[in-house]
Design a protein around this motif. Structure first.
Motif, PDB file in Angstrom:
ATOM      1  N   GLY A  96     -14.528  46.101 119.028  1.00 53.10           N
ATOM      2  CA  GLY A  96     -13.552  46.471 120.045  1.00 53.10           C
ATOM      3  C   GLY A  96     -13.180  47.944 119.953  1.00 53.10           C
ATOM      4  O   GLY A  96     -13.466  48.617 118.951  1.00 53.10           O
ATOM      5  N   SER A 127     -11.481  38.352 124.618  1.00 51.78           N
ATOM      6  CA  SER A 127     -12.295  38.380 123.402  1.00 51.78           C
ATOM      7  C   SER A 127     -11.533  37.713 122.263  1.00 51.78           C
ATOM      8  O   SER A 127     -10.329  37.526 122.333  1.00 51.78           O
ATOM      9  N   THR A 129      -6.519  49.944 124.756  1.00 54.69           N
ATOM     10  CA  THR A 129      -7.355  48.749 124.655  1.00 54.69           C
ATOM     11  C   THR A 129      -7.164  47.857 125.875  1.00 54.69           C
ATOM     12  O   THR A 129      -6.059  47.716 126.388  1.00 54.69           O
ATOM     13  N   GLY A 178      -8.680  44.754 125.696  1.00 52.37           N
ATOM     14  CA  GLY A 178      -9.034  43.437 125.176  1.00 52.37           C
ATOM     15  C   GLY A 178      -7.858  42.486 125.212  1.00 52.37           C
ATOM     16  O   GLY A 178      -6.795  42.784 124.681  1.00 52.37           O
TER      17      GLY A 178
END
Length: 181
Positions: free
Chosen positions: A115, A138, A154, A156
């Protein structure tokens, strides 16, 4: 020549107005119907914040058909099968960048990558990007303390490994993802 230009401008204006009208109609068609106060159980349920209602219940206004529903406000995902049947629901931990509410399609998947925060992740299901940062679901391969999130953008949306397995099996390329508040 002047008549030709006027006709062209009129045609463009008409097309633009028709497009705006169509989009306004679509937007109005997706707005949930409001119930009047005191009209029974539906009115009471509407007054209770969604996070205090049944968390497994599919939020109203989240679309129809098979899809992934991601609530920004509740940090929760619903995997919805045919007939609007909730197959699975689970909590997630959002990244530092949220996608805008809307309907997306899964554009890419990766079985195992690192990541943007340096954490090894698996079963990555991406559906959009914001300012060049990929947004997707994820699962961290191992429990690790989060990196310093103040400097790393980020996208994610982290889920447990078990939930990540379910997402991986459900959300293939082209699957719809409905992001709601």
């Amino acid at each position: 020549m002047a008549t030709s230009n006027a006709t062209f401008v009129t045609a463009l204006t008409t097309a633009a107005l028709a497009t705006v009208g169509f989009l306004a109609y679509q937007a109005a068609a997706t707005v949930p119907t409001r119930t009047s106060a005191g009209s029974g159980p539906a009115a009471v349920a509407a007054e209770v914040p969604r996070h205090q209602q049944d968390t497994a219940a599919l939020p109203p206004g989240s679309g129809a058909g098979e899809r992934v529903v991601y609530s920004l406000d509740d940090n929760r995902v619903w995997l919805v099968g045919s007939g609007d049947k909730v197959i699975r629901t689970f909590e997630v931990i959002p990244g530092t960048i949220d996608p805008a509410p809307g309907v997306y399609a899964v554009t890419s998947r990766s079985n195992s990558v690192t990541g943007t925060d340096g954490t090894p992740i698996e079963h990555v299901v991406r559906f959009t990007s914001v300012d060049g940062v990929a947004i997707g679901f994820s699962a961290a391969v191992r429990e690790t303390p989060p990196a310093d999130m103040t400097t790393v953008p980020t996208g994610g949306i982290r889920e447990s490994r078990r939930d990540g397995d379910a997402m991986w099996d459900f959300a293939t390329i082209g699957a719809r993802v409905a992001v709601i508040h």
